[in-house]
Motif scaffolding. Structure first.
Motif, short mmCIF file in Angstrom:
data_model
loop_
_atom_site.label_atom_id
_atom_site.label_comp_id
_atom_site.label_asym_id
_atom_site.label_seq_id
_atom_site.Cartn_x
_atom_site.Cartn_y
_atom_site.Cartn_z
N LEU A 232 0.83 -1.21 0.00
CA LEU A 232 0.00 0.00 0.00
C LEU A 232 0.86 1.26 0.00
O LEU A 232 0.55 2.23 -0.69
CB LEU A 232 -0.96 -0.02 1.19
N HIS A 233 1.95 1.25 0.75
CA HIS A 233 2.85 2.40 0.76
C HIS A 233 3.47 2.58 -0.63
O HIS A 233 3.58 3.71 -1.13
CB HIS A 233 3.94 2.21 1.81
N ALA B 90 1.01 4.19 -2.78
CA ALA B 90 0.87 5.61 -2.43
C ALA B 90 1.96 6.44 -3.10
O ALA B 90 1.71 7.56 -3.56
CB ALA B 90 0.91 5.79 -0.92
N PRO C 109 -9.85 4.88 -2.60
CA PRO C 109 -9.89 6.14 -1.84
C PRO C 109 -9.86 5.96 -0.32
O PRO C 109 -9.12 6.65 0.37
CB PRO C 109 -11.19 6.80 -2.30
N ALA D 140 -4.01 0.86 -8.15
CA ALA D 140 -3.98 2.09 -7.36
C ALA D 140 -4.67 1.82 -6.03
O ALA D 140 -5.43 0.84 -5.89
CB ALA D 140 -4.68 3.22 -8.10
N LEU D 141 -4.42 2.69 -5.08
CA LEU D 141 -5.13 2.60 -3.80
C LEU D 141 -6.58 3.00 -3.99
O LEU D 141 -6.88 3.95 -4.72
CB LEU D 141 -4.50 3.55 -2.78
N LEU E 74 -4.23 4.89 5.12
CA LEU E 74 -2.77 4.91 5.09
C LEU E 74 -2.27 6.26 5.60
O LEU E 74 -1.30 6.31 6.37
CB LEU E 74 -2.27 4.63 3.67
N GLN E 75 -2.92 7.34 5.23
CA GLN E 75 -2.52 8.66 5.72
C GLN E 75 -2.70 8.75 7.24
O GLN E 75 -1.86 9.33 7.93
CB GLN E 75 -3.32 9.75 5.02
N LYS F 254 1.35 6.05 -7.14
CA LYS F 254 0.00 6.51 -7.54
C LYS F 254 -0.77 5.42 -8.28
O LYS F 254 -1.77 4.97 -7.82
CB LYS F 254 0.03 7.79 -8.37
N ARG G 243 -9.21 -2.53 -0.81
CA ARG G 243 -8.11 -1.59 -0.54
C ARG G 243 -7.41 -1.10 -1.81
O ARG G 243 -6.73 -0.08 -1.78
CB ARG G 243 -7.10 -2.24 0.39
N THR G 244 -7.52 -1.85 -2.88
CA THR G 244 -6.92 -1.43 -4.15
C THR G 244 -7.95 -1.55 -5.26
O THR G 244 -8.95 -2.26 -5.13
CB THR G 244 -5.69 -2.30 -4.53
N ARG H 111 -6.43 4.96 0.88
CA ARG H 111 -5.51 6.11 0.90
C ARG H 111 -5.68 6.90 2.20
O ARG H 111 -4.71 7.26 2.85
CB ARG H 111 -5.74 7.01 -0.31
#
Length: 75
Positions: free
Chosen positions: A9-10, A13, A58, A55-56, A64-65, A16, A46-47, A61
């Motif tokens: 996931l990172h 991120a 939404p 991509a991630l 993860l933030q 993109k 998740r993707t 994302r």
């Protein structure tokens, strides 16, 4: 979050949207592990995939933030 899932996931991120091969190179994980991880992450919402690119999702994302904020607060 498992280390492999976090790395995937990172990596997404950072990249993109990327094909699995680019994500394998970015994360240093074997391509088979990346493919399996992406499929599991897709099944969990998740993707997302568009053709060969991943991509991630939404909400992933945002999660993860939030994880970054937590990790930075602990440092």
């Amino acid at each position: 979050m498992t280390d492999i899932r976090h790395r995937l996931l990172h990596g997404l991120a950072i990249l993109k949207a990327a094909p699995a091969g680019a994500l394998a190179r970015r994360t240093g994980l074997p391509p088979e592990t990346v493919e399996a991880g992406l499929l599991a992450a897709e099944a969990a919402g998740r993707t997302v995939r568009a053709g060969e690119r991943w991509a991630l999702a939404p909400l992933a994302r945002l999660a993860l933030q939030a994880d970054y904020s937590r990790l930075c607060a602990e440092a």
